[in-house]
Design a protein around this motif. Sequence first.
Motif, PDB file in Angstrom:
ATOM      1  N   ALA A  46      -3.247  -9.171  -5.539  1.00 60.67           N
ATOM      2  CA  ALA A  46      -3.445  -8.098  -4.569  1.00 60.67           C
ATOM      3  C   ALA A  46      -4.599  -7.234  -5.061  1.00 60.67           C
ATOM      4  CB  ALA A  46      -2.186  -7.261  -4.419  1.00 60.67           C
ATOM      5  N   LYS A  47      -5.620  -7.142  -4.253  1.00 63.23           N
ATOM      6  CA  LYS A  47      -6.761  -6.287  -4.573  1.00 63.23           C
ATOM      7  C   LYS A  47      -6.472  -4.920  -3.963  1.00 63.23           C
ATOM      8  CE  LYS A  47     -10.819  -8.164  -4.357  1.00 63.23           C
ATOM      9  NZ  LYS A  47     -12.139  -8.652  -3.900  1.00 63.23           N
ATOM     10  N   VAL A  48      -6.376  -3.912  -4.816  1.00 63.51           N
ATOM     11  CA  VAL A  48      -6.007  -2.562  -4.395  1.00 63.51           C
ATOM     12  C   VAL A  48      -7.259  -1.693  -4.427  1.00 63.51           C
ATOM     13  CG1 VAL A  48      -4.510  -0.592  -4.843  1.00 63.51           C
ATOM     14  CG2 VAL A  48      -3.720  -2.899  -5.396  1.00 63.51           C
ATOM     15  N   PHE A  49      -7.656  -1.195  -3.262  1.00 61.26           N
ATOM     16  CA  PHE A  49      -8.841  -0.349  -3.150  1.00 61.26           C
ATOM     17  C   PHE A  49      -8.409   1.107  -3.278  1.00 61.26           C
ATOM     18  CE2 PHE A  49      -9.827  -4.247  -0.931  1.00 61.26           C
ATOM     19  CZ  PHE A  49     -11.079  -4.557  -1.434  1.00 61.26           C
ATOM     20  N   VAL A  50      -8.946   1.788  -4.292  1.00 59.90           N
ATOM     21  CA  VAL A  50      -8.548   3.166  -4.577  1.00 59.90           C
ATOM     22  C   VAL A  50      -9.761   4.088  -4.554  1.00 59.90           C
ATOM     23  CG1 VAL A  50      -6.529   2.532  -5.946  1.00 59.90           C
ATOM     24  CG2 VAL A  50      -8.734   2.803  -7.063  1.00 59.90           C
ATOM     25  N   THR A  57      -6.052   7.938  -4.353  1.00 62.53           N
ATOM     26  CA  THR A  57      -5.692   7.547  -2.995  1.00 62.53           C
ATOM     27  C   THR A  57      -5.821   6.033  -2.870  1.00 62.53           C
ATOM     28  OG1 THR A  57      -6.570   9.622  -2.139  1.00 62.53           O
ATOM     29  CG2 THR A  57      -6.242   7.859  -0.564  1.00 62.53           C
ATOM     30  N   VAL A  58      -4.787   5.407  -2.330  1.00 61.69           N
ATOM     31  CA  VAL A  58      -4.824   3.966  -2.085  1.00 61.69           C
ATOM     32  C   VAL A  58      -5.343   3.767  -0.666  1.00 61.69           C
ATOM     33  CG1 VAL A  58      -3.495   1.834  -1.990  1.00 61.69           C
ATOM     34  CG2 VAL A  58      -2.892   3.595  -3.651  1.00 61.69           C
ATOM     35  N   ASN A  59      -6.570   3.280  -0.545  1.00 55.32           N
ATOM     36  CA  ASN A  59      -7.193   3.113   0.769  1.00 55.32           C
ATOM     37  C   ASN A  59      -6.748   1.847   1.479  1.00 55.32           C
ATOM     38  OD1 ASN A  59      -8.590   5.443   0.314  1.00 55.32           O
ATOM     39  ND2 ASN A  59     -10.478   4.425  -0.261  1.00 55.32           N
ATOM     40  N   ASP A  60      -6.671   0.759   0.742  1.00 53.28           N
ATOM     41  CA  ASP A  60      -6.337  -0.515   1.367  1.00 53.28           C
ATOM     42  C   ASP A  60      -5.831  -1.465   0.304  1.00 53.28           C
ATOM     43  OD1 ASP A  60      -6.061  -2.325   3.447  1.00 53.28           O
ATOM     44  OD2 ASP A  60      -8.131  -3.046   3.320  1.00 53.28           O
ATOM     45  N   VAL A  61      -5.101  -2.468   0.744  1.00 50.43           N
ATOM     46  CA  VAL A  61      -4.626  -3.531  -0.140  1.00 50.43           C
ATOM     47  C   VAL A  61      -4.910  -4.854   0.556  1.00 50.43           C
ATOM     48  CG1 VAL A  61      -2.625  -4.563  -1.273  1.00 50.43           C
ATOM     49  CG2 VAL A  61      -2.824  -2.082  -1.139  1.00 50.43           C
ATOM     50  N   ASP A  62      -5.505  -5.762  -0.182  1.00 50.82           N
ATOM     51  CA  ASP A  62      -5.805  -7.092   0.337  1.00 50.82           C
ATOM     52  C   ASP A  62      -5.029  -8.099  -0.507  1.00 50.82           C
ATOM     53  OD1 ASP A  62      -6.954  -9.120   1.799  1.00 50.82           O
ATOM     54  OD2 ASP A  62      -8.800  -9.160   0.616  1.00 50.82           O
ATOM     55  N   VAL A  63      -4.076  -8.781   0.116  1.00 56.94           N
ATOM     56  CA  VAL A  63      -3.215  -9.722  -0.593  1.00 56.94           C
ATOM     57  C   VAL A  63      -3.714 -11.139  -0.334  1.00 56.94           C
ATOM     58  CG1 VAL A  63      -0.849 -10.569  -0.842  1.00 56.94           C
ATOM     59  CG2 VAL A  63      -1.255  -8.161  -0.353  1.00 56.94           C
ATOM     60  N   GLN A 106       0.834  -1.202   0.000  1.00 53.13           N
ATOM     61  CA  GLN A 106       0.000   0.000   0.000  1.00 53.13           C
ATOM     62  C   GLN A 106       0.871   1.256   0.000  1.00 53.13           C
ATOM     63  OE1 GLN A 106      -2.788   0.226   3.242  1.00 53.13           O
ATOM     64  NE2 GLN A 106      -3.531   2.238   2.642  1.00 53.13           N
ATOM     65  N   GLN A 107       1.893   1.272   0.833  1.00 58.79           N
ATOM     66  CA  GLN A 107       2.788   2.429   0.892  1.00 58.79           C
ATOM     67  C   GLN A 107       3.533   2.624  -0.423  1.00 58.79           C
ATOM     68  OE1 GLN A 107       5.277   1.612   4.259  1.00 58.79           O
ATOM     69  NE2 GLN A 107       3.702   2.147   5.754  1.00 58.79           N
ATOM     70  N   GLU A 108       4.056   1.544  -0.970  1.00 58.11           N
ATOM     71  CA  GLU A 108       4.810   1.646  -2.220  1.00 58.11           C
ATOM     72  C   GLU A 108       3.907   2.059  -3.379  1.00 58.11           C
ATOM     73  OE1 GLU A 108       8.005   1.603  -2.367  1.00 58.11           O
ATOM     74  OE2 GLU A 108       8.369   0.872  -0.345  1.00 58.11           O
ATOM     75  N   LEU A 109       2.707   1.507  -3.432  1.00 56.83           N
ATOM     76  CA  LEU A 109       1.769   1.886  -4.489  1.00 56.83           C
ATOM     77  C   LEU A 109       1.406   3.363  -4.403  1.00 56.83           C
ATOM     78  CD1 LEU A 109      -0.656  -1.155  -4.627  1.00 56.83           C
ATOM     79  CD2 LEU A 109       0.653  -0.237  -6.538  1.00 56.83           C
ATOM     80  N   ALA A 110       1.182   3.843  -3.199  1.00 64.48           N
ATOM     81  CA  ALA A 110       0.841   5.255  -3.024  1.00 64.48           C
ATOM     82  C   ALA A 110       1.973   6.143  -3.532  1.00 64.48           C
ATOM     83  CB  ALA A 110       0.544   5.545  -1.557  1.00 64.48           C
ATOM     84  N   GLN A 111       3.205   5.774  -3.221  1.00 62.88           N
ATOM     85  CA  GLN A 111       4.344   6.569  -3.689  1.00 62.88           C
ATOM     86  C   GLN A 111       4.498   6.494  -5.200  1.00 62.88           C
ATOM     87  OE1 GLN A 111       7.794   5.381  -1.485  1.00 62.88           O
ATOM     88  NE2 GLN A 111       7.103   6.352   0.407  1.00 62.88           N
ATOM     89  N   VAL A 112       4.349   5.311  -5.759  1.00 62.61           N
ATOM     90  CA  VAL A 112       4.487   5.153  -7.213  1.00 62.61           C
ATOM     91  C   VAL A 112       3.398   5.937  -7.935  1.00 62.61           C
ATOM     92  CG1 VAL A 112       4.195   3.475  -9.084  1.00 62.61           C
ATOM     93  CG2 VAL A 112       5.739   2.975  -7.200  1.00 62.61           C
ATOM     94  N   LEU A 113       2.166   5.829  -7.464  1.00 56.70           N
ATOM     95  CA  LEU A 113       1.067   6.528  -8.129  1.00 56.70           C
ATOM     96  C   LEU A 113       1.200   8.043  -7.995  1.00 56.70           C
ATOM     97  CD1 LEU A 113      -1.927   4.215  -7.180  1.00 56.70           C
ATOM     98  CD2 LEU A 113      -0.867   4.479  -9.427  1.00 56.70           C
ATOM     99  N   GLN A 114       1.771   8.487  -6.906  1.00 53.23           N
ATOM    100  CA  GLN A 114       1.902   9.919  -6.683  1.00 53.23           C
ATOM    101  C   GLN A 114       3.103  10.501  -7.427  1.00 53.23           C
ATOM    102  OE1 GLN A 114       2.728  11.022  -2.619  1.00 53.23           O
ATOM    103  NE2 GLN A 114       1.660  12.966  -2.855  1.00 53.23           N
TER     104      GLN A 114
END
Length: 149
Positions: free
Chosen positions: A49-53, A36-42, A16-24
């Motif tokens: 990985a289901k990424v909730f945005v 905004t990446v709200n949650d990640v379910d692996v 989640q942290q890495e995705l937020a940084q990459v997307l930003q």
Amino acid sequence: MAKEFSRTRRIAQQLQQELAQVLQRDMKDPRIGFVTVNDVDVSRDLSYAKVFVTFFEEDKAVVQEKLNALISAAPYIRTLVAGRMKLRVMPELRFVYDSSLVEGMRMSNLVSQVINQDKAKQQQFGSADEVLNEDEGATDDTDDTKGKD
């Protein structure tokens, strides 16, 4: 000593942290905009990985366009994140729109509107306590006059 967090949960948090940084920082696609990446379910086997945005857009067509842009960029995003994380297998990213934040804001606005309407009615008609006290006083007076006749 029991484990406080499972491995999948720790990976989900880091992802989640890495995705937020990459997307930003790294994504320059104007179709995506601010996300905004709200949650990640692996998954347990770390294959998905289901990424909730969330997007700060209310128009469903615009949200769907942005989500489609994320879905089409998922392999590229996965490659960028894989370079930052030290995993043997990088989960396949599946982006899902999370409407909970938008719904929460909508509910908060509705509650605020009701509170403001209630305050306006109290100012217009007086407070509820004053009305109740006046009604009780009027009831007592009428009861006394009925008893005397």
